[in-house]
Write an enzyme that holds these catalytic residues in place. Sequence first.
Site, mmCIF file in Angstrom:
data_model
loop_
_atom_site.group_PDB
_atom_site.id
_atom_site.type_symbol
_atom_site.label_atom_id
_atom_site.label_comp_id
_atom_site.label_asym_id
_atom_site.label_seq_id
_atom_site.Cartn_x
_atom_site.Cartn_y
_atom_site.Cartn_z
ATOM 1 N N MET A 1 26.197 37.322 -32.681
ATOM 2 C CA MET A 1 25.524 37.863 -31.498
ATOM 3 C C MET A 1 26.335 37.646 -30.217
ATOM 4 O O MET A 1 27.314 36.900 -30.195
ATOM 5 C CB MET A 1 24.147 37.211 -31.340
ATOM 6 C CG MET A 1 23.198 37.493 -32.498
ATOM 7 S SD MET A 1 21.597 36.691 -32.323
ATOM 8 C CE MET A 1 20.905 37.607 -30.924
ATOM 9 N N ASP B 1 22.757 38.045 -36.320
ATOM 10 C CA ASP B 1 22.916 37.246 -37.541
ATOM 11 C C ASP B 1 21.717 36.352 -37.839
ATOM 12 O O ASP B 1 21.307 36.212 -38.990
ATOM 13 C CB ASP B 1 24.214 36.437 -37.519
ATOM 14 C CG ASP B 1 24.398 35.606 -36.264
ATOM 15 O OD1 ASP B 1 23.495 35.562 -35.402
ATOM 16 O OD2 ASP B 1 25.479 34.995 -36.129
#
Length: 491
Positions: free
Chosen positions: A78, A237
């Site tokens: 991210m 994720d």
Amino acid sequence: MLFIGVDLGTSAVKLLLMDEEGKIHKIISKEYELYFPHSGWSEQKPEDWLEQSLEGIKELTEGCDKSQVAGISFGGQMHGLVVLDEEDQVIRPAILWNDGRTEEETQYLNEVIGKDQLSKYTANIAFTGFTAPKILWMKRKEPDNFKRISKIMLPKDYLAYKLSGSFCTDYSDASGMLLLDVEHKCWSKEMLEICGVREEQLPKLYESYEVVGNLKSEIAQMLGLSETVKVIAGAGDNAAAAVGTGTVGDGMCNISLGTSGTIFISSRSFGVDQNNALHSFDHADGYYHLMGCMLSAASCNKWWMEEILRTKEYGKEQEGIEKLGENQVFYLPYLMGERSPHNDPKARAVFLGMAMDTTREEMTQAVLEGVAFGLRDSLEVARSLGMKIERTKICGGGAKSSLWKKIIANVMNLKVDVIESEEGPGYGAAMLAAVGCGVYKDVQEAAEKLVKVVDTVEPEAGLVSKYEERYCKFKAIYPVLKDVFRENQQC
């Protein structure tokens, strides 16, 4: 039908092939370079992600009936800033989630714009790893590059764009940019104005399980796949890992022991803790979650094992650790600074309490315990909100260690459920692809049918009591050293 889950991590991309019953047929991993051009900086080349992902998909599907591949989705690291120009060329290397260069920009957002305003606009405050501070840094430090920006995207969305031509992102990943109105699921006009960004420079927003397009013909031909293969938006994720562990619905918990460490609590309703110590993000199941994130988790153990002890025999190093809850050595796991709950990019890792008789095993044990204590800091914030959490799923590379799972269970006083697949983001991404292709009606149904708990690590009353005492001492260390960290980096 077969589904490809792409887990775009910090050190490698991991790809898995899953059928509609949840069975994993094959897993491929491809590494790429991580660059540290200056102290505290962390960058990668998006072109490397694409190259290794395409090679990985070729290997993954070799020998299978490629006509059965129906969908591809993603779980991605991210917060990274990926910027393209009008010719769709990458302008500069991606600035990653664990990059600490944006201290001034973060301070500006939190103190000049103000935390209350940021929370009102986005449900979160600024952290150095978030995307908005990186945009401000680029605007200030690389103005010529900033003027060239045509598209702003996150790491996994670069793959989706190159595979499908769709300029897209999903709500869970966009939540970590500090540009999204998390509660109302739209770009924050106020934040765009603050960052000097136009909405057309940002991707279209999707739910994580929605189809964003199909494989481009040239990509399909290169991979030997059909152009009918659906590309599904995917998730950040941690949200993808939560899907992969069945952490969906209300009040479910997942702990991830990856490069970073997270505690992830899913919720049907939107909520924010009053100090913004936890992130309030959208979830891949269409609802919300709270998350505490520490920047270094399994990476602490990797650093200790490979850089300091010069070994890769992780299991062997843990064999002699027996006296849990009695270790006199403490470890602060802040190799790259810390996010939740301290929000301090200047924090650093520390060993404390060594003596002449301190052993190698005690130092290794301290690293494992320090990460567990760091995660508990975030758990305590969640508990202060009245959340009654009694058990958690666990995933990530660190979850392969039976000892570490036992430490986690007793430090946090939680039942730790071990699932059949420990593949986390990749498995969750494949599940999102299956939902997007219509095999399951929603993420909840996919989780109920595909995620299987195979073991539970129970906390032990005696160990819980010992670790309670140790945790009380651990949490007193950072406040004492906070000013020391700051002064040390000013020298």
